[in-house]
Write a protein that holds these residues in place. Structure first.
Motif, short mmCIF file in Angstrom:
data_model
loop_
_atom_site.label_atom_id
_atom_site.label_comp_id
_atom_site.label_asym_id
_atom_site.label_seq_id
_atom_site.Cartn_x
_atom_site.Cartn_y
_atom_site.Cartn_z
N GLU A 83 -3.51 10.79 8.50
CA GLU A 83 -3.78 9.48 7.91
C GLU A 83 -3.93 9.54 6.40
O GLU A 83 -3.60 8.60 5.69
N TRP A 84 -4.46 10.67 5.89
CA TRP A 84 -4.75 10.75 4.46
C TRP A 84 -3.57 11.28 3.65
O TRP A 84 -3.69 11.50 2.44
N CYS A 86 -0.87 9.96 2.58
CA CYS A 86 -0.33 9.08 1.55
C CYS A 86 -1.24 8.96 0.32
O CYS A 86 -0.81 8.47 -0.73
N ILE A 87 -2.49 9.39 0.42
CA ILE A 87 -3.41 9.24 -0.72
C ILE A 87 -3.56 10.53 -1.52
O ILE A 87 -4.20 10.52 -2.57
N VAL A 88 -3.01 11.63 -1.02
CA VAL A 88 -3.04 12.90 -1.76
C VAL A 88 -1.78 12.98 -2.60
O VAL A 88 -0.67 12.93 -2.06
N PRO A 89 -1.90 13.11 -3.90
CA PRO A 89 -0.71 13.11 -4.77
C PRO A 89 0.29 14.22 -4.40
O PRO A 89 -0.09 15.39 -4.28
#
Length: 434
Positions: A83-84, A86-89
């Motif tokens: 889920e995460w 997409c938020i980690v560059p």
């Protein structure tokens, strides 16, 4: 595409942890790595270029290509379940770049292999293997449940030489074009990859069922009796084990009937030998991947301590070995009625190969304690396929295979010795204390 990011090499950060510390991924990468080691090392161990050796190396190369495609598909499934992500560059971009680098590496090694051996007449087999691998990758991206078909991708690899023989020489260019088109389709799918709530269930089911899905067979009395006789050896893989145990000889007979009707030589017994060994390998693959379930098995009634559970487990493996050998004897006898070239020596060779191959797989599997070790069994099964094919080749040349029977008996004694000694290694130093 950010070329500065690619040239900097920053996309390689975390690749070892991501690809080599994931239990599912490293299982497939281990198979690919062992195949590559054999492809690169065999010419130095056994000099001299023979057609039989090249055929075996091509099979191992195709196995490596298929394994890399499955490993990439597994990472894309894991990426969709995160889920995460997409938020980690640049996390998603790095994973995809690492996957592309792996695929490019295996294709480069394959090209170097064909150049070194001047075996361009075999390149059609690898193109078909790549086509199957990319097709599997595409469909697993389109439908998450398609990842359960990874097992069938493996068992289709021995059929590639016979499929390639039926294609015209110009088919290589058509296969190359199809692979390029599939790469574009996969790229488009990856660009639209988003979080998927089914991906996590596929991951958990993969760990528990060995990435194979079949309808529940619990309503069939015969399968219930087989499951009962094989308990607790089949505890970790579930009812799918008994289903495959019955489906494999039936599928073999169906292929034999089709080959007889269309007058096509299909080495169905070679496939059955390999399928039986793969099934034995899956038993221990699921045992290792579900290592936490050992405690659940241990608390079930009927075991006299840890050693008692080990003894019952080993007895179930001997019963499984007897079932597989009897199944091969019956199947080979029926096939001999359809194939007049089936001689007594070849029949005995196939039965003995099944016996020592499955015994060795069960014995070595019992000694395995991690995913990397169990991946070596797939490599062993690839070599076993080449050995069983030797008998078929001899019969096609109007030769008897009595000379192979002596080697079969030698291998049988070694494999039974390994199976007998495996009880000293099973769950040694594991969660349970003696």
């Amino acid at each position: 595409m950010n070329w500065a990011h690619i040239l900097s090499g920053a996309w390689l950060k975390g690749s070892i942890r991501l690809w080599l510390f994931d239990l599912g991924c490293v299982s497939f990468l281990g198979v690919a790595l062992l195949g590559l080691i054999m492809v690169l090392g065999l010419p130095f161990i056994e000099p001299g270029d023979t057609q039989q050796k090249v055929d075996t190396l091509v099979l191992l190369m195709n196995m490596a290509i298929g394994s890399i495609c499955i490993a990439i598909s597994w990472q894309m499934n894991r990426l969709a379940a995160t889920e995460w992500a997409c938020i980690v560059p640049q996390y998603r971009q790095n994973v995809m770049l690492q996957a592309a680098a792996l695929l490019l590496l295996i294709l480069s090694v394959a090209c170097g292999f064909y150049i070194a051996y001047d075996a361009f007449d075999k390149i059609t087999e690898s193109l078909i293997s790549l086509l199957l691998g990319l097709s599997f990758l595409y469909f697993s991206l389109a439908r998450k449940n398609a990842f359960h078909l990874s097992f069938f991708l493996y068992i289709s690899l021995p059929m590639l030489p016979y499929l390639a023989q039926k294609l015209p020489q110009e088919a290589s260019w058509a296969l190359l074009l199809l692979n390029l088109m599939l790469l574009l389709l996969v790229k488009n799918k990856l660009q639209g990859l988003t979080w998927n709530n089914k991906a996590r269930s596929v991951y958990l089911n993969g760990l528990e069922m060995g990435w194979v899905w079949l309808p529940s067979p619990r309503s069939m009395a015969l399968l219930n009796r087989i499951e009962h006789s094989l308990h607790p050896a089949n505890y970790f893989i579930g009812p799918v084990f008994s289903m495959l145990l019955l489906l494999m000889p039936l599928t073999t007979l169906l292929l034999a009937v089709i080959g007889h009707y269309y007058a096509v030589q299909i080495p169905v017994l070679v496939f059955l030998v390999q399928f039986n060994c793969i099934l034995c390998g899956m038993l221990h693959w699921s045992r290792i991947q579900r290592w936490r379930a050992v405690e659940s098995l241990f608390v079930l009634p009927g075991f006299d301590g840890k050693q008692g559970m080990i003894n019952v487990f080993m007895q179930a493996q001997y019963r499984l070995l007897a079932i597989l050998v009897v199944s091969m004897m019956i199947t080979a006898s029926i096939v001999s009625l359809l194939d007049q070239s089936m001689s007594l020596s070849l029949w005995l060779h196939m039965v003995l190969t099944t016996l020592f191959g499955c015994a060795a797989t069960l014995g070595l599997g019992s000694m395995c304690r991690n995913s990397m070790q169990i991946s070596g069994l797939i490599f062993f099964i690839g070599l076993l396929s080449g050995w069983s094919s030797v008998g078929i080749s001899s019969v096609e040349q109007s030769q008897q295979v009595w000379g192979l029977i002596g080697w079969d008996l030698l291998f049988l004694s070694l494999s039974m010795l390994s199976l007998w000694g495996a009880k000293r290694c099973l769950w040694r130093g594991d969660l349970l204390s003696r």
